[in-house]
Write a protein that holds these residues in place. Structure first.
Motif, mmCIF file in Angstrom:
data_model
loop_
_atom_site.group_PDB
_atom_site.id
_atom_site.type_symbol
_atom_site.label_atom_id
_atom_site.label_comp_id
_atom_site.label_asym_id
_atom_site.label_seq_id
_atom_site.Cartn_x
_atom_site.Cartn_y
_atom_site.Cartn_z
ATOM 1 N N ALA A 283 34.274 39.424 41.609
ATOM 2 C CA ALA A 283 35.660 39.073 41.599
ATOM 3 C C ALA A 283 36.567 39.604 41.764
ATOM 4 O O ALA A 283 37.669 39.695 42.202
ATOM 5 C CB ALA A 283 36.082 37.981 40.766
ATOM 6 N N LEU A 284 37.213 40.637 40.721
ATOM 7 C CA LEU A 284 37.681 41.324 40.337
ATOM 8 C C LEU A 284 37.819 42.400 41.247
ATOM 9 O O LEU A 284 39.577 42.824 42.194
ATOM 10 C CB LEU A 284 37.307 41.945 38.957
ATOM 11 C CG LEU A 284 38.351 43.779 39.180
ATOM 12 C CD1 LEU A 284 39.464 43.497 38.590
ATOM 13 C CD2 LEU A 284 38.010 44.808 37.656
ATOM 14 N N THR B 120 42.894 36.664 36.915
ATOM 15 C CA THR B 120 44.480 37.152 37.967
ATOM 16 C C THR B 120 44.319 36.462 38.920
ATOM 17 O O THR B 120 44.833 36.896 39.869
ATOM 18 C CB THR B 120 42.904 38.780 38.336
ATOM 19 O OG1 THR B 120 41.114 37.159 39.018
ATOM 20 C CG2 THR B 120 41.802 39.430 37.720
ATOM 21 N N ARG B 121 44.760 35.070 38.894
ATOM 22 C CA ARG B 121 45.574 34.429 39.664
ATOM 23 C C ARG B 121 46.905 34.439 38.583
ATOM 24 O O ARG B 121 48.101 33.983 39.419
ATOM 25 C CB ARG B 121 44.614 32.819 39.650
ATOM 26 C CG ARG B 121 45.243 31.803 40.743
ATOM 27 C CD ARG B 121 44.614 30.363 41.155
ATOM 28 N NE ARG B 121 43.152 30.634 41.492
ATOM 29 C CZ ARG B 121 41.831 30.489 41.261
ATOM 30 N NH1 ARG B 121 41.338 30.018 40.088
ATOM 31 N NH2 ARG B 121 40.811 31.056 41.883
ATOM 32 N N THR C 88 50.652 35.806 37.801
ATOM 33 C CA THR C 88 51.140 36.176 38.233
ATOM 34 C C THR C 88 51.627 36.933 36.478
ATOM 35 O O THR C 88 50.776 36.878 35.891
ATOM 36 C CB THR C 88 52.662 35.729 38.430
ATOM 37 O OG1 THR C 88 53.250 34.717 37.498
ATOM 38 C CG2 THR C 88 52.400 35.149 39.531
ATOM 39 N N GLY C 89 51.763 38.779 37.353
ATOM 40 C CA GLY C 89 52.555 39.121 35.587
ATOM 41 C C GLY C 89 51.680 40.541 35.312
ATOM 42 O O GLY C 89 50.585 40.873 35.665
ATOM 43 N N ASP C 90 52.347 41.363 34.178
ATOM 44 C CA ASP C 90 51.498 42.286 34.161
ATOM 45 C C ASP C 90 49.698 42.650 33.622
ATOM 46 O O ASP C 90 49.458 43.556 33.806
ATOM 47 C CB ASP C 90 52.781 43.124 33.153
ATOM 48 C CG ASP C 90 53.751 43.262 33.772
ATOM 49 O OD1 ASP C 90 53.646 42.868 34.872
ATOM 50 O OD2 ASP C 90 54.830 43.904 32.609
ATOM 51 N N GLY C 91 49.715 41.247 32.996
ATOM 52 C CA GLY C 91 48.139 41.833 32.819
ATOM 53 C C GLY C 91 47.386 40.965 33.671
ATOM 54 O O GLY C 91 45.748 40.832 33.861
ATOM 55 N N ASN C 92 47.548 40.526 35.093
ATOM 56 C CA ASN C 92 46.872 40.640 36.004
ATOM 57 C C ASN C 92 45.804 42.451 36.230
ATOM 58 O O ASN C 92 46.414 43.085 36.766
ATOM 59 C CB ASN C 92 46.643 40.398 37.054
ATOM 60 C CG ASN C 92 46.558 40.198 38.208
ATOM 61 O OD1 ASN C 92 45.824 40.115 38.656
ATOM 62 N ND2 ASN C 92 46.603 38.376 38.627
ATOM 63 N N ALA C 93 44.740 42.359 35.835
ATOM 64 C CA ALA C 93 43.667 42.809 36.686
ATOM 65 C C ALA C 93 43.115 43.455 38.113
ATOM 66 O O ALA C 93 43.469 44.785 38.325
ATOM 67 C CB ALA C 93 42.522 43.395 35.498
ATOM 68 N N ALA C 94 43.693 42.224 38.441
ATOM 69 C CA ALA C 94 43.451 42.554 39.990
ATOM 70 C C ALA C 94 44.322 42.998 40.652
ATOM 71 O O ALA C 94 44.485 44.552 41.615
ATOM 72 C CB ALA C 94 42.561 41.334 41.259
ATOM 73 N N MET C 95 45.755 42.725 40.294
ATOM 74 C CA MET C 95 46.961 43.558 40.637
ATOM 75 C C MET C 95 47.011 44.722 40.177
ATOM 76 O O MET C 95 47.406 45.157 41.010
ATOM 77 C CB MET C 95 48.064 42.613 40.302
ATOM 78 C CG MET C 95 49.164 43.141 40.556
ATOM 79 S SD MET C 95 49.634 43.375 42.860
ATOM 80 C CE MET C 95 49.525 41.881 42.989
#
Ligand SMILES: O=P(O)(O)OC[C@H]1O[C@](O)(CO)[C@@H](O)[C@@H]1O
Length: 516
Positions: free
Chosen positions: A423-424, A267-268, A270-277
């Motif tokens: 963490a998520l 989740t650090r 960047t991009g569409d695959g970031n679960a937290a974002m």
């Protein structure tokens, strides 16, 4: 519900069996496009935060909980040492306790733990205990309030004889929280009454130089572990706050930290695959960036029953803010509640399905039912099949009636996976705070209640001093102490309920009489 939407929107981290399904949140490309500049800023904000910027401007502090599971990321050697040294120390201490090198004065080995703390200084250890502490080598008890009846219940569970072999862990970042102080004083009184030296059975986790630190030194506590000001209470479960009790319980803290580090690494990016974002964006879309929808957390696994309570503090204390970072009044927040599935289906899910549509649900799916074989509870089906059926069924039934939901899946509840989940949500809170431009790392609102309690205690003292054998009304005492009669009345009813004054009930509270 569309299979294609599900398949194309699912975020998966297969290396640790995680997935996030936001397909039932109806997020569309126009929304993502609109949010893109804010998303970019949120990524820049967290990069700055992780590099040691003052991300908590109101308190002038760095925000370092992400470093706790990867000390190498901390921006200076001093900070790195302040993570790695206490970690090594607490592991060594737990080992000494387990092997009897640190032992009770009466001999033998410490057999149980009494943890005294509140809020972030208790909720994390409580979650860890419930989720992954089953069968721990040292059972743990909690004082997490100043309720004397609650304290008595815990002391009676431990038993007078059990105290001699109980290790007390007092946790307070500030070292001055009244509930924790009271719990400690009550515990000391119990040890004194049993003829035991309190300090020789006690450990402190607190900020260096705090009131608790000074008390622990004076009372000869076995050891004191530091807590840093760049770790917030609600994100402290991977600091000494959570790790001291977990290590004592014999929990695999390295796996716990590794799970969080693994989620951080994903989740650090960047991009569409970031679960937290994605999660932060789903919260934003659902509540219009103003918290208009509550978050109902439904883990379908008994051991995660405290996760909703844990998230309640993490999310509500972080996001529930009056002002944004520019000083505008925004009254932000997201209300969080929940318990567990399928149990809640027999409680409030009726309203979720048919009542006020003021929420989105967050299902937490744990794929593995149990270790070992399952019986069939009816031909062809096991209890695990039912649990899964209820989760999938409720998710569908809610969506069919226009209620949105998120589903987070993990393989099983282990130290590693608990680290993943925590963490998520920590990073989701950081991202969401950036999206809505608030400081997620202070809690000014809590102070108001603390100050009002102090005023009440002062008034209580004044009221006590005016009590005599001759009966008086609340109005009379209020006049004598120059206070609001209703406030005085509440002091008097409290004193009467606890046997300090006699009450003679009148027609209304104004006619009630109080005497010694
Ligand atoms: O660890 P401390 O300083 O005793 O604080 C306990 C809790 O009180 C708060 O400061 C306010 O409720 C929380 O943020 C914190 O977790």
């Amino acid at each position: 519900m569309s299979w294609s939407t599900y398949a194309s929107s699912l975020i998966r981290y297969p290396q640790f069996g995680f997935s996030l399904d936001t397909s039932l949140m109806d997020l569309d490309e126009a929304f993502f496009a609109k949010m893109a500049p804010k998303v970019e800023k949120a990524f820049a904000d967290i990069a700055a935060l992780e590099s040691g910027a003052i991300a908590n401007p109101d308190e002038g502090r760095m925000v370092g909980h992400y470093w706790l599971r990867n000390a190498a990321l901390a921006p200076s050697q001093e900070l790195r040492d302040s993570i790695t040294k206490p970690l090594a120390d607490l592991k060594a201490f737990a080992e000494k306790v387990h092997t009897g090198q640190v032992k009770p004065l009466s001999g033998g080995v410490f057999q149980r733990i009494l943890l005294i703390g509140i809020g972030g200084s208790a909720l994390g250890p409580q979650l860890v205990t419930e989720a992954i502490g089953h069968g721990a080598r040292m059972p743990i008890h909690f004082f997490d309030n100043t309720d004397p009846a609650g304290i008595d219940r815990v002391l009676s569970d431990i038993g007078a004889a059990g105290l001699a072999k109980t290790l007390v862990v007092v946790i307070s970042k500030s070292g001055g929280t009244p509930e924790t102080r009271n719990g400690m004083i009550e515990a000391k009184a119990a040890y004194d009454a049993a003829g035991l030296h309190f300090g020789k059975h006690a450990v402190a986790v607190t900020g260096t130089g705090s009131k608790l630190d000074q008390y622990a030194e004076k009372e000869g506590f076995l050891v004191r572990f530091p807590m840093e000001d760049w770790v917030g209470g609600r994100t402290s479960v991977m600091s000494t706050v959570g790790l001291v009790p977990a290590a004592l319980q014999g929990i695999d803290i390295d796996a716990f930290l590794a799970g969080a580090a693994a989620m951080d690494a994903e989740t650090r990016k960047t991009g569409d695959g970031n679960a937290a974002m994605r999660l932060a964006l789903a919260w934003h879309a659902s509540g219009n960036g103003k918290g208009e929808k509550d978050m109902v957390v439904l883990p379908y696994k008994d051991s995660l029953v405290l996760f909703s309570k844990y998230l309640q503090q993490l999310v509500m204390e972080s996001l529930g803010k009056e002002h944004d970072l520019d000083g505008a009044v925004v009254n932000q927040g997201i209300a969080v509640y929940g318990n567990k599935g399928s149990t809640d289906q027999h409680a409030y899910v009726q309203q979720l399905r048919d009542g006020v549509a003021n929420f989105f649900a967050t299902f937490i799916e744990v794929r593995k039912g149990r270790h070992g074989d399952s019986i069939e509870v009816e031909p062809g089906n096991s209890s695990a099949d039912y649990l899964q059926g209820f989760l999938r069924g409720t998710r569908k039934a809610l969506y069919d009636s226009g209620r949105k939901s998120i589903t987070i899946s993990i393989p099983e509840v282990t130290p590693f996976q608990l680290g993943v989940l925590i963490a998520l949500f920590e990073r989701t809170v950081s991202f969401y705070a950036s999206l809505v431009n608030i400081n997620a790392y202070h809690q000014p609102g809590v102070e108001a209640g603390k100050k009002a309690a102090a005023v009440f205690l002062d008034l209580l003292g004044a009221v006590r001093s005016r009590l005599v054998s001759e009966a008086k009304t609340a109005d009379q005492i209020a006049f004598e102490v120059d206070a609001d009669p209703e406030d005085v009345y509440h002091c008097l009813t409290h004193l009467s309920a606890n046997g300090e004054v006699q009450i003679s009930i009148g027609t209304t509270p104004k006619e009630d009489n109080f005497s010694l």
